[in-house]
Scaffold this active site. Sequence first.
Site, PDB file in Angstrom:
ATOM      1  N   LYS A  96      -7.920  -2.340   6.347  1.00 13.94           N
ATOM      2  CA  LYS A  96      -8.893  -2.885   5.397  1.00 13.94           C
ATOM      3  C   LYS A  96     -10.306  -2.651   5.910  1.00 13.94           C
ATOM      4  O   LYS A  96     -11.211  -2.351   5.134  1.00 13.94           O
ATOM      5  CB  LYS A  96      -8.643  -4.384   5.199  1.00 13.94           C
ATOM      6  CG  LYS A  96      -7.489  -4.638   4.258  1.00 13.94           C
ATOM      7  CD  LYS A  96      -7.402  -6.114   3.884  1.00 13.94           C
ATOM      8  CE  LYS A  96      -6.074  -6.398   3.206  1.00 13.94           C
ATOM      9  NZ  LYS A  96      -5.399  -7.577   3.650  1.00 13.94           N
TER      10      LYS A  96
ATOM     11  N   CYS B 111       4.843 -12.900  18.411  1.00 18.70           N
ATOM     12  CA  CYS B 111       3.808 -12.221  17.624  1.00 18.70           C
ATOM     13  C   CYS B 111       4.093 -12.474  16.148  1.00 18.70           C
ATOM     14  O   CYS B 111       5.135 -12.047  15.632  1.00 18.70           O
ATOM     15  CB  CYS B 111       3.818 -10.715  17.919  1.00 18.70           C
ATOM     16  SG  CYS B 111       2.739  -9.811  16.786  1.00 18.70           S
TER      17      CYS B 111
ATOM     18  N   HIS C  94       0.857  -1.196   0.000  1.00 22.01           N
ATOM     19  CA  HIS C  94       0.000   0.000   0.000  1.00 22.01           C
ATOM     20  C   HIS C  94       0.887   1.238   0.000  1.00 22.01           C
ATOM     21  O   HIS C  94       2.122   1.142  -0.088  1.00 22.01           O
ATOM     22  CB  HIS C  94      -1.014  -0.027   1.140  1.00 22.01           C
ATOM     23  CG  HIS C  94      -0.430  -0.120   2.530  1.00 22.01           C
ATOM     24  ND1 HIS C  94       0.533   0.739   2.997  1.00 22.01           N
ATOM     25  CD2 HIS C  94      -0.693  -0.973   3.549  1.00 22.01           C
ATOM     26  CE1 HIS C  94       0.832   0.429   4.239  1.00 22.01           C
ATOM     27  NE2 HIS C  94       0.111  -0.619   4.596  1.00 22.01           N
TER      28      HIS C  94
ATOM     29  N   CYS D 134       0.183  -7.329  21.669  1.00 20.06           N
ATOM     30  CA  CYS D 134       1.284  -6.632  21.000  1.00 20.06           C
ATOM     31  C   CYS D 134       0.780  -5.246  20.615  1.00 20.06           C
ATOM     32  O   CYS D 134      -0.249  -5.130  19.947  1.00 20.06           O
ATOM     33  CB  CYS D 134       1.701  -7.418  19.747  1.00 20.06           C
ATOM     34  SG  CYS D 134       2.729  -6.432  18.635  1.00 20.06           S
TER      35      CYS D 134
HETATM   36  N1  MSP Z   1       9.542  -8.002   6.003  1.00 19.37           N
HETATM   37  C1  MSP Z   1       9.872  -7.013   6.944  1.00 19.37           C
HETATM   38  C2  MSP Z   1      11.121  -6.269   6.522  1.00 19.37           C
HETATM   39  C3  MSP Z   1      12.339  -7.141   6.351  1.00 19.37           C
HETATM   40  S1  MSP Z   1      13.698  -6.223   5.792  1.00 19.37           S
HETATM   41  C4  MSP Z   1      14.964  -7.268   5.920  1.00 19.37           C
HETATM   42  C5  MSP Z   1       8.717  -6.020   7.073  1.00 19.37           C
HETATM   43  N2  MSP Z   1       7.871  -5.955   6.060  1.00 19.37           N
HETATM   44  S2  MSP Z   1       6.538  -5.051   6.015  1.00 19.37           S
HETATM   45  O1  MSP Z   1       5.958  -5.316   4.733  1.00 19.37           O
HETATM   46  O2  MSP Z   1       5.726  -5.313   7.162  1.00 19.37           O
HETATM   47  O3  MSP Z   1       6.973  -3.562   6.129  1.00 19.37           O
HETATM   48  C6  MSP Z   1       7.877  -2.990   5.236  1.00 19.37           C
HETATM   49  C7  MSP Z   1       8.099  -1.523   5.527  1.00 19.37           C
HETATM   50  O4  MSP Z   1       6.911  -0.773   5.293  1.00 19.37           O
HETATM   51  C8  MSP Z   1       8.514  -1.255   6.964  1.00 19.37           C
HETATM   52  O5  MSP Z   1       9.699  -0.481   6.929  1.00 19.37           O
HETATM   53  C9  MSP Z   1       7.375  -0.461   7.537  1.00 19.37           C
HETATM   54  O6  MSP Z   1       7.829   0.479   8.468  1.00 19.37           O
HETATM   55  C10 MSP Z   1       6.816   0.216   6.287  1.00 19.37           C
HETATM   56  N3  MSP Z   1       5.436   0.665   6.460  1.00 19.37           N
HETATM   57  C11 MSP Z   1       4.324  -0.110   6.668  1.00 19.37           C
HETATM   58  N4  MSP Z   1       3.244   0.707   6.877  1.00 19.37           N
HETATM   59  C12 MSP Z   1       3.624   2.016   6.810  1.00 19.37           C
HETATM   60  C13 MSP Z   1       2.974   3.245   6.971  1.00 19.37           C
HETATM   61  N5  MSP Z   1       1.682   3.347   7.236  1.00 19.37           N
HETATM   62  N6  MSP Z   1       3.727   4.379   6.841  1.00 19.37           N
HETATM   63  C14 MSP Z   1       5.065   4.338   6.529  1.00 19.37           C
HETATM   64  N7  MSP Z   1       5.714   3.179   6.388  1.00 19.37           N
HETATM   65  C15 MSP Z   1       5.019   1.986   6.522  1.00 19.37           C
HETATM   66  O7  MSP Z   1       8.647  -5.336   8.078  1.00 19.37           O
END
Ligand code: MSP
Length: 497
Positions: free
Chosen positions: A294, A127, A19, A144
């Site tokens: 969602k 978690c 997203h 969590c």
């Molecule tokens: N798979 C792990 C990362 C492993 S790196 C070796 C992970 N994945 S994630 O899909 O959950 O998140 C990826 C990134 O998206 C994270 O850095 C997280 O902080 C970022 N974000 C998820 N939602 C977000 C927002 N609403 N705003 C800004 N960044 C966001 O964690």
Amino acid sequence: MTKKFYITTPIYYSNGVPHIGHAYSSLIADTIASYHRLGHEDVRFCTGVDENSQKVVESAESLGMETMAYADMMAGKHREVWDGIGIRYTDFIRTTETRHRDYVQQVLQKSFDAGDIYEGFYEGLYCVGCEGFKKESDLVDGKCPDHPNKLLSYLKEKNYFFRLSKYQDKILKFYESHPDFVQPRTRYNEIIEFVRGWLEDFSISRETNKFGIPLPFDATQVTYVWYDALFNYLTVVQNDEKKWWPADMHVIGKDIVRFHGIYWPAMLWSAGYEAPHQLLTTGHFTVDGQKMSKSIGNVIDPVAYISEYSGDMLTLYLFTAFPIGEDGDFSRDQAILTYNAKLSNNLGNLLNRAIALALKLDGRISGSVWKVWSDKIGQYISLMDTSDLKGSLELAFAYATEINQYVEENAPWKMDIEIPEQREKLENILFILLSNLRKISIMLLPFFDLKMRELLTRIGTSYDDSISLSDNLAHDPSEFYIAEKGEPLYMRITTSK
Ligand code: MSP
């Protein structure tokens, strides 16, 4: 020799489609990568998917799909999003690939042989949302804090542990001697505070999970997903490690800074590698004041968003609404207003003015005397070099405002081109306008590549890819040429959509 620059995004869990929050990290990395490419550096920019997660297994099950078939489908969807919003990555990694499995097994074996991995017993809470272990003290109302809707699992199993405690002093010393390791500074302070506490060894394997990378020294266990995921950054450059490692920058979210800031350097040292140069840590944002979810229905799909509005609007707003590292809010209306004010009006005005005046003079403008706003270049370079994308954009638009004011004060449209003196004055003002508009476009090039290249072409110049960005900024063409009026560079968007 050309300088190398290796930048990465987090690898995203593949049990959902990215997203706008995920797109934020990728857009930041893309802009910084672009700046270094424009700086005439050899850039490697890696992104990908984190697949060996229990979340992926559970999502596949809920759809009645086989895990790998689901992972294949989702990896395709992730690539579609990044390609759809124009992320110019050089590498895409899936952690289920053989090259990754083999690499992770090699590094695990190295750490095992070094005595940093030992057999133990894990008992405690886990978690799946974070793919992380939880202590009672981490919980809020027994849940969590980041995943209150997910039930915590209670694990009690034989595991292998990584001797993190052995690295505590080394981590502290490393932080003290690398004050720029974690950006921004507030996150650095947070981590160093944490490291000063007690660093416990952590479990790096699972007995009960079946999906994942088997430990090379005990095939009844699979590798803990974070241990495998972090090594993705090395897997992609394994054939040319000497050139590319250490990575120059990992762009990561605030929720994963401890994994990157504490576990990762220790895991690397244990396997014989250096720590990366820098972690650029981003905050999280809400949409129109609410957390994206969602159930609320406010999750923004970046591809749909940019096809309805514009990619430049998304970048401009996300980068200027709040500084990197801070939490913020994404307001759909503010995004449009910002786009109209900065791109359509401020920058658009400069171009429109230049076109109108140039066409009066048959399009070709060469200058003799001109005014230099040279202090802007040094400021811009130092802001970009410290990844202050908000500051750099604000500087470029403030610069555009100044040039607009300069033009207004000199009112070149009042000059009579039949009178030689006035014609010469008009030419000089226009030359100043164009020289500075060119510089502003170059400053904006890492952010809005296509449109800025179009702008440069429309004023009869181009970016010289064979020299650095600062040299492009410092050097001025002796002539500009505007052939036609053309369409507005950025059409105004109405907020009533
Ligand atoms: N798979 C792990 C990362 C492993 S790196 C070796 C992970 N994945 S994630 O899909 O959950 O998140 C990826 C990134 O998206 C994270 O850095 C997280 O902080 C970022 N974000 C998820 N939602 C977000 C927002 N609403 N705003 C800004 N960044 C966001 O964690």
